[in-house]
Design a protein around this motif. Sequence first.
Motif, short mmCIF file in Angstrom:
data_model
loop_
_atom_site.label_atom_id
_atom_site.label_comp_id
_atom_site.label_asym_id
_atom_site.label_seq_id
_atom_site.Cartn_x
_atom_site.Cartn_y
_atom_site.Cartn_z
N LEU A 1 0.85 -1.19 0.00
CA LEU A 1 0.00 0.00 0.00
C LEU A 1 0.89 1.24 0.00
N PHE A 2 0.54 2.21 -0.84
CA PHE A 2 1.32 3.43 -0.95
C PHE A 2 0.49 4.62 -0.48
N ALA A 3 1.14 5.54 0.23
CA ALA A 3 0.45 6.74 0.68
C ALA A 3 0.22 7.67 -0.50
N LYS A 4 -0.89 8.41 -0.45
CA LYS A 4 -1.17 9.39 -1.48
C LYS A 4 -0.38 10.67 -1.20
N GLY A 5 -0.06 11.38 -2.28
CA GLY A 5 0.66 12.63 -2.12
C GLY A 5 1.59 12.85 -3.30
N ASP A 6 2.62 13.64 -3.10
CA ASP A 6 3.59 13.90 -4.15
C ASP A 6 4.15 12.58 -4.66
N PRO A 7 4.04 12.31 -5.96
CA PRO A 7 4.50 11.01 -6.48
C PRO A 7 5.98 10.73 -6.23
N PHE A 8 6.79 11.79 -6.16
CA PHE A 8 8.23 11.58 -5.99
C PHE A 8 8.57 11.09 -4.58
N HIS A 9 7.65 11.22 -3.66
CA HIS A 9 7.79 10.59 -2.35
C HIS A 9 7.07 9.24 -2.44
N ILE A 10 7.80 8.19 -2.72
CA ILE A 10 7.18 6.86 -2.78
C ILE A 10 7.14 6.34 -1.34
N THR A 11 6.02 6.58 -0.70
CA THR A 11 5.87 6.24 0.72
C THR A 11 5.08 4.95 0.85
N ILE A 12 5.76 3.92 1.33
CA ILE A 12 5.14 2.61 1.50
C ILE A 12 4.52 2.55 2.89
N LYS A 13 3.24 2.27 2.94
CA LYS A 13 2.55 2.10 4.23
C LYS A 13 2.82 0.67 4.69
N ALA A 14 4.01 0.50 5.26
CA ALA A 14 4.50 -0.85 5.56
C ALA A 14 3.58 -1.59 6.53
N ALA A 15 3.22 -0.93 7.64
CA ALA A 15 2.40 -1.61 8.64
C ALA A 15 1.07 -2.06 8.05
N GLU A 16 0.46 -1.20 7.25
CA GLU A 16 -0.82 -1.55 6.64
C GLU A 16 -0.66 -2.61 5.55
N SER A 17 0.58 -2.78 5.09
CA SER A 17 0.86 -3.83 4.11
C SER A 17 1.26 -5.15 4.78
N GLY A 18 1.22 -5.15 6.12
CA GLY A 18 1.58 -6.35 6.86
C GLY A 18 3.07 -6.54 7.04
N LEU A 19 3.83 -5.44 7.00
CA LEU A 19 5.29 -5.50 7.12
C LEU A 19 5.78 -4.52 8.19
N CYS A 20 6.98 -4.74 8.66
CA CYS A 20 7.65 -3.78 9.54
C CYS A 20 8.51 -2.89 8.65
N GLY A 21 8.26 -1.59 8.69
CA GLY A 21 8.99 -0.68 7.83
C GLY A 21 10.48 -0.69 8.07
N SER A 22 10.89 -0.75 9.32
CA SER A 22 12.32 -0.75 9.64
C SER A 22 13.01 -1.98 9.06
N GLU A 23 12.34 -3.13 9.16
CA GLU A 23 12.90 -4.36 8.60
C GLU A 23 12.96 -4.28 7.07
N LEU A 24 11.90 -3.74 6.47
CA LEU A 24 11.87 -3.61 5.01
C LEU A 24 13.01 -2.71 4.53
N ALA A 25 13.26 -1.63 5.26
CA ALA A 25 14.35 -0.72 4.89
C ALA A 25 15.70 -1.40 4.97
N GLN A 26 15.89 -2.22 6.00
CA GLN A 26 17.16 -2.95 6.13
C GLN A 26 17.34 -3.95 4.99
N LEU A 27 16.26 -4.62 4.61
CA LEU A 27 16.34 -5.57 3.51
C LEU A 27 16.61 -4.84 2.18
N LEU A 28 16.03 -3.66 2.01
CA LEU A 28 16.33 -2.86 0.83
C LEU A 28 17.81 -2.47 0.81
#
Length: 443
Positions: free
Chosen positions: A291-318
């Motif tokens: 799930l992506f937050a709405k707003g400026d397209p150049f800010h690709i903001t992933i709603k990690a928690a609502e996607s069933g993920l931990c954002g901090s963990e996802l960032a580390q994996l990236l």
Amino acid sequence: MNTPIYDFLKKYNDSDTLRCHMPGHKGIALDDKLSELYALDITEINGADSIFEADGIIAQSEKNMSSLYGSTATVYSAGGSTLCIQAMLAIMKQEDRCIFAVRNVHRSFLNAAALLGLDVEWIMPNYSGSILSGGIDRLAVEAALNSSEKPACLYVTSPDYTGKSADIASLAEICRRLDARLIVDNAHGAHLAFFERSLHPITLGADICCDSAHKMLPALTGAAMLHTSRPEYAYKLKPAMSLFGSTSPSYLIMASLDLCTRYISEHIRTDIAENLECIAELKQCFSDSLLFAKGDPFHITIKAAESGLCGSELAQLLRENGVECEYADVELVVLLMSPMCRREDYVRLEAALRAAAHSAKRYSVSENKRLDMKLPKRAMSIRSAALVPSEEIPVDKAEGRICAAVNVPCPPAVPIAASGEIIDRRCINIFKSYGISTVIVVK
């Protein structure tokens, strides 16, 4: 478009003049990789103009930039948007306006308030899961401005750190009707003027706003601009900035702003269109998993928690897959792109994001605790609390103490407790959720 600052620096370097002036490096780098930058780094010599008294090459470049943004006046900052924010608030102080600010401000706002002795009246946004982002209630804004016994101004951060933009046009209408001023921290929105339809605060009715050119444009870190739409403020911008800015601004930073005028005039609209296409394709690739937050397209903001993920963990994996994000917490991951990105960047990002999302542990939404955001009670003014003796203590022992220096997760540097506010249990829980273990309190 001509580039007077950059052209002067090149001409001066090519002249082989003996540099019996600052800076001390004399155009000679200590490492060959920086030799071209050092060669162009000068100070306010004859013909180089002066940033706070500009009437030569700097003034010419600023006029070029102003014409691109459609502002009444645009001036340069080599001290980032921080210097611009200080200047905006100084002008409001000169007019003795009551400052109403939407709470998700950058810490530079609070520091400026301390320096200027401003008493800020807060408007709490409708937070949506973190301290970074929230909606602004038009009725709450109108009620706040109506409550002021003296002329007022409204301070808004838009876009915020996640790319969410306020309804600037609507807020501008309220401010005009109530003879208030609308000032906008548009640090993340320097590119917005060059969409098919301009979304820049100046276009939408703001009285003054700042842009951090280095965030979204090809400018060096520290490059920023201060714009106004009001003729009566045009002459006030430079004196207000000079109250806080260095008398030795970086010519490299100013040259990068100068070169941005040429990039904007020749390339940015095409680059924005190409990037928007790539961003839409990327989001479509993950439409069934993220799930992506709405707003400026150049800010690709992933709603990690609502996607069933931990954002901090996802960032580390990236990170392990070769991608460094702009910001991450349990709730969100912010991937900040710009018009300078190319299609191959999105190909790499898609591959890394696919690998990271595949490897990440799945969580149910209920496992991610929502933050309970309410305005703490105020015990002292921001200035008083920031300038009295203080001490650093463990966050678990801070309940009931008065916040002295603002301790924030940086980025994005949004306050949990502001200077002068009483730290309560709610604040402590939020501090801890952002990994903050100590706070600075009034002694």
